[in-house]
Design a protein around this motif. Structure first.
Motif, PDB file in Angstrom:
ATOM      1  N   LEU A  52     -37.279  14.183  68.514  1.00  0.00           N
ATOM      2  CA  LEU A  52     -35.882  13.886  68.856  1.00  0.00           C
ATOM      3  C   LEU A  52     -35.746  13.459  70.312  1.00  0.00           C
ATOM      4  O   LEU A  52     -34.942  12.570  70.627  1.00  0.00           O
ATOM      5  CB  LEU A  52     -34.993  15.095  68.556  1.00  0.00           C
ATOM      6  N   ASP A  53     -36.516  14.067  71.209  1.00  0.00           N
ATOM      7  CA  ASP A  53     -36.495  13.661  72.617  1.00  0.00           C
ATOM      8  C   ASP A  53     -36.940  12.210  72.770  1.00  0.00           C
ATOM      9  O   ASP A  53     -36.322  11.426  73.499  1.00  0.00           O
ATOM     10  CB  ASP A  53     -37.393  14.567  73.460  1.00  0.00           C
ATOM     11  N   ILE A  54     -38.011  11.843  72.077  1.00  0.00           N
ATOM     12  CA  ILE A  54     -38.503  10.461  72.135  1.00  0.00           C
ATOM     13  C   ILE A  54     -37.458   9.510  71.565  1.00  0.00           C
ATOM     14  O   ILE A  54     -37.186   8.453  72.137  1.00  0.00           O
ATOM     15  CB  ILE A  54     -39.837  10.334  71.371  1.00  0.00           C
ATOM     16  N   ARG A  55     -36.841   9.893  70.460  1.00  0.00           N
ATOM     17  CA  ARG A  55     -35.836   9.027  69.827  1.00  0.00           C
ATOM     18  C   ARG A  55     -34.618   8.850  70.732  1.00  0.00           C
ATOM     19  O   ARG A  55     -34.078   7.751  70.846  1.00  0.00           O
ATOM     20  CB  ARG A  55     -35.433   9.616  68.479  1.00  0.00           C
ATOM     21  N   CYS A  56     -34.185   9.925  71.394  1.00  0.00           N
ATOM     22  CA  CYS A  56     -33.064   9.828  72.335  1.00  0.00           C
ATOM     23  C   CYS A  56     -33.410   8.887  73.498  1.00  0.00           C
ATOM     24  O   CYS A  56     -32.578   8.093  73.931  1.00  0.00           O
ATOM     25  CB  CYS A  56     -32.687  11.202  72.879  1.00  0.00           C
ATOM     26  N   SER A  79     -33.346  17.873  57.368  1.00  0.00           N
ATOM     27  CA  SER A  79     -34.437  16.890  57.427  1.00  0.00           C
ATOM     28  C   SER A  79     -34.428  16.204  58.786  1.00  0.00           C
ATOM     29  O   SER A  79     -33.393  16.098  59.438  1.00  0.00           O
ATOM     30  CB  SER A  79     -34.297  15.848  56.316  1.00  0.00           C
ATOM     31  N   LEU A  80     -35.586  15.741  59.174  1.00  0.00           N
ATOM     32  CA  LEU A  80     -35.718  15.022  60.437  1.00  0.00           C
ATOM     33  C   LEU A  80     -34.923  13.717  60.390  1.00  0.00           C
ATOM     34  O   LEU A  80     -34.301  13.322  61.369  1.00  0.00           O
ATOM     35  CB  LEU A  80     -37.192  14.748  60.728  1.00  0.00           C
ATOM     36  N   ARG A  81     -34.926  13.059  59.245  1.00  0.00           N
ATOM     37  CA  ARG A  81     -34.183  11.806  59.092  1.00  0.00           C
ATOM     38  C   ARG A  81     -32.695  12.006  59.375  1.00  0.00           C
ATOM     39  O   ARG A  81     -32.074  11.217  60.073  1.00  0.00           O
ATOM     40  CB  ARG A  81     -34.377  11.255  57.683  1.00  0.00           C
ATOM     41  N   TYR A  82     -32.129  13.080  58.842  1.00  0.00           N
ATOM     42  CA  TYR A  82     -30.707  13.365  59.058  1.00  0.00           C
ATOM     43  C   TYR A  82     -30.430  13.638  60.532  1.00  0.00           C
ATOM     44  O   TYR A  82     -29.448  13.151  61.085  1.00  0.00           O
ATOM     45  CB  TYR A  82     -30.296  14.549  58.185  1.00  0.00           C
ATOM     46  N   ALA A  83     -31.295  14.389  61.189  1.00  0.00           N
ATOM     47  CA  ALA A  83     -31.107  14.689  62.615  1.00  0.00           C
ATOM     48  C   ALA A  83     -31.173  13.415  63.447  1.00  0.00           C
ATOM     49  O   ALA A  83     -30.389  13.235  64.385  1.00  0.00           O
ATOM     50  CB  ALA A  83     -32.157  15.692  63.086  1.00  0.00           C
ATOM     51  N   ILE A  84     -32.088  12.513  63.116  1.00  0.00           N
ATOM     52  CA  ILE A  84     -32.203  11.249  63.850  1.00  0.00           C
ATOM     53  C   ILE A  84     -30.957  10.395  63.627  1.00  0.00           C
ATOM     54  O   ILE A  84     -30.458   9.752  64.558  1.00  0.00           O
ATOM     55  CB  ILE A  84     -33.492  10.507  63.441  1.00  0.00           C
ATOM     56  N   GLN A  85     -30.435  10.388  62.409  1.00  0.00           N
ATOM     57  CA  GLN A  85     -29.215   9.630  62.143  1.00  0.00           C
ATOM     58  C   GLN A  85     -28.027  10.204  62.916  1.00  0.00           C
ATOM     59  O   GLN A  85     -27.140   9.467  63.344  1.00  0.00           O
ATOM     60  CB  GLN A  85     -28.915   9.616  60.645  1.00  0.00           C
ATOM     61  N   LEU A  86     -28.031  11.512  63.112  1.00  0.00           N
ATOM     62  CA  LEU A  86     -26.942  12.136  63.876  1.00  0.00           C
ATOM     63  C   LEU A  86     -26.983  11.762  65.354  1.00  0.00           C
ATOM     64  O   LEU A  86     -25.951  11.781  66.019  1.00  0.00           O
ATOM     65  CB  LEU A  86     -26.984  13.657  63.723  1.00  0.00           C
ATOM     66  N   ILE A  87     -28.158  11.400  65.879  1.00  0.00           N
ATOM     67  CA  ILE A  87     -28.243  10.960  67.276  1.00  0.00           C
ATOM     68  C   ILE A  87     -27.369   9.734  67.472  1.00  0.00           C
ATOM     69  O   ILE A  87     -26.563   9.664  68.402  1.00  0.00           O
ATOM     70  CB  ILE A  87     -29.698  10.651  67.679  1.00  0.00           C
ATOM     71  N   THR A  88     -27.511   8.758  66.584  1.00  0.00           N
ATOM     72  CA  THR A  88     -26.722   7.527  66.684  1.00  0.00           C
ATOM     73  C   THR A  88     -25.238   7.812  66.486  1.00  0.00           C
ATOM     74  O   THR A  88     -24.397   7.317  67.244  1.00  0.00           O
ATOM     75  CB  THR A  88     -27.212   6.505  65.644  1.00  0.00           C
ATOM     76  N   ALA A  89     -24.918   8.609  65.481  1.00  0.00           N
ATOM     77  CA  ALA A  89     -23.504   8.921  65.225  1.00  0.00           C
ATOM     78  C   ALA A  89     -22.886   9.685  66.395  1.00  0.00           C
ATOM     79  O   ALA A  89     -21.760   9.400  66.804  1.00  0.00           O
ATOM     80  CB  ALA A  89     -23.387   9.734  63.936  1.00  0.00           C
ATOM     81  N   ALA A  90     -23.624  10.636  66.948  1.00  0.00           N
ATOM     82  CA  ALA A  90     -23.115  11.405  68.087  1.00  0.00           C
ATOM     83  C   ALA A  90     -22.954  10.513  69.316  1.00  0.00           C
ATOM     84  O   ALA A  90     -22.018  10.670  70.095  1.00  0.00           O
ATOM     85  CB  ALA A  90     -24.049  12.566  68.403  1.00  0.00           C
TER      86      ALA A  90
END
Length: 133
Positions: A52-56, A79-90
């Motif tokens: 998640l840090d890398i994705r952010c 799931s990791l996929r859901y958490a990554i999608q929440l980065i964009t939405a947030a």
């Protein structure tokens, strides 16, 4: 050169198609003998946090430690996929509020953006209200 075949299955011991023989994953035994089986394990919370840090960083999203902890917990529980999608939405919610970094707005986004399990639960509970005939 040998061909590379990637197979992901969890069928257990089942019948091979077109025969009456049973084998692990329904794969013929002679082919199964030639395969390299690599077992996988779920990510740990520490690994999810690093991803998640890398994705952010790649999406250029500034996030507070509390929000990162929340997303790590979400990624571990769902799931990791859901958490990554929440980065964009947030990040989008953050931009609308004219904030510089994502705080616990991820909770708001989590209410708006449902994951698979929550979506199925919501439809099962109130499915008749959503279906229009």
């Amino acid at each position: 050169m040998a061909p590379i075949l990637v197979v992901a299955t969890n069928r257990g011991i089942t019948r091979i198609r077109g025969t009456n023989y049973r084998s692990p994953h329904g794969i013929p035994i002679d082919l199964l003998d030639r395969l390299l089986i690599i077992s996988t394990e779920p990510y740990t919370e520490r690994e999810i946090r690093q991803i998640l840090d890398i994705r952010c960083e790649e999406e250029d999203v500034e996030m507070t430690d509390d929000a990162r902890e929340l997303l790590t917990k979400i990624g571990h529980e769902t799931s990791l996929r859901y958490a990554i999608q929440l980065i964009t939405a947030a990040s989008i919610c953050c931009q609308r509020r004219k904030a510089t970094e994502v705080s616990l707005a991820a909770r708001t986004c989590m209410r708006i953006c449902m994951g698979l399990k929550r979506g199925v639960y919501a439809v099962e509970g109130r499915g008749s209200a959503w279906m229009m005939w």
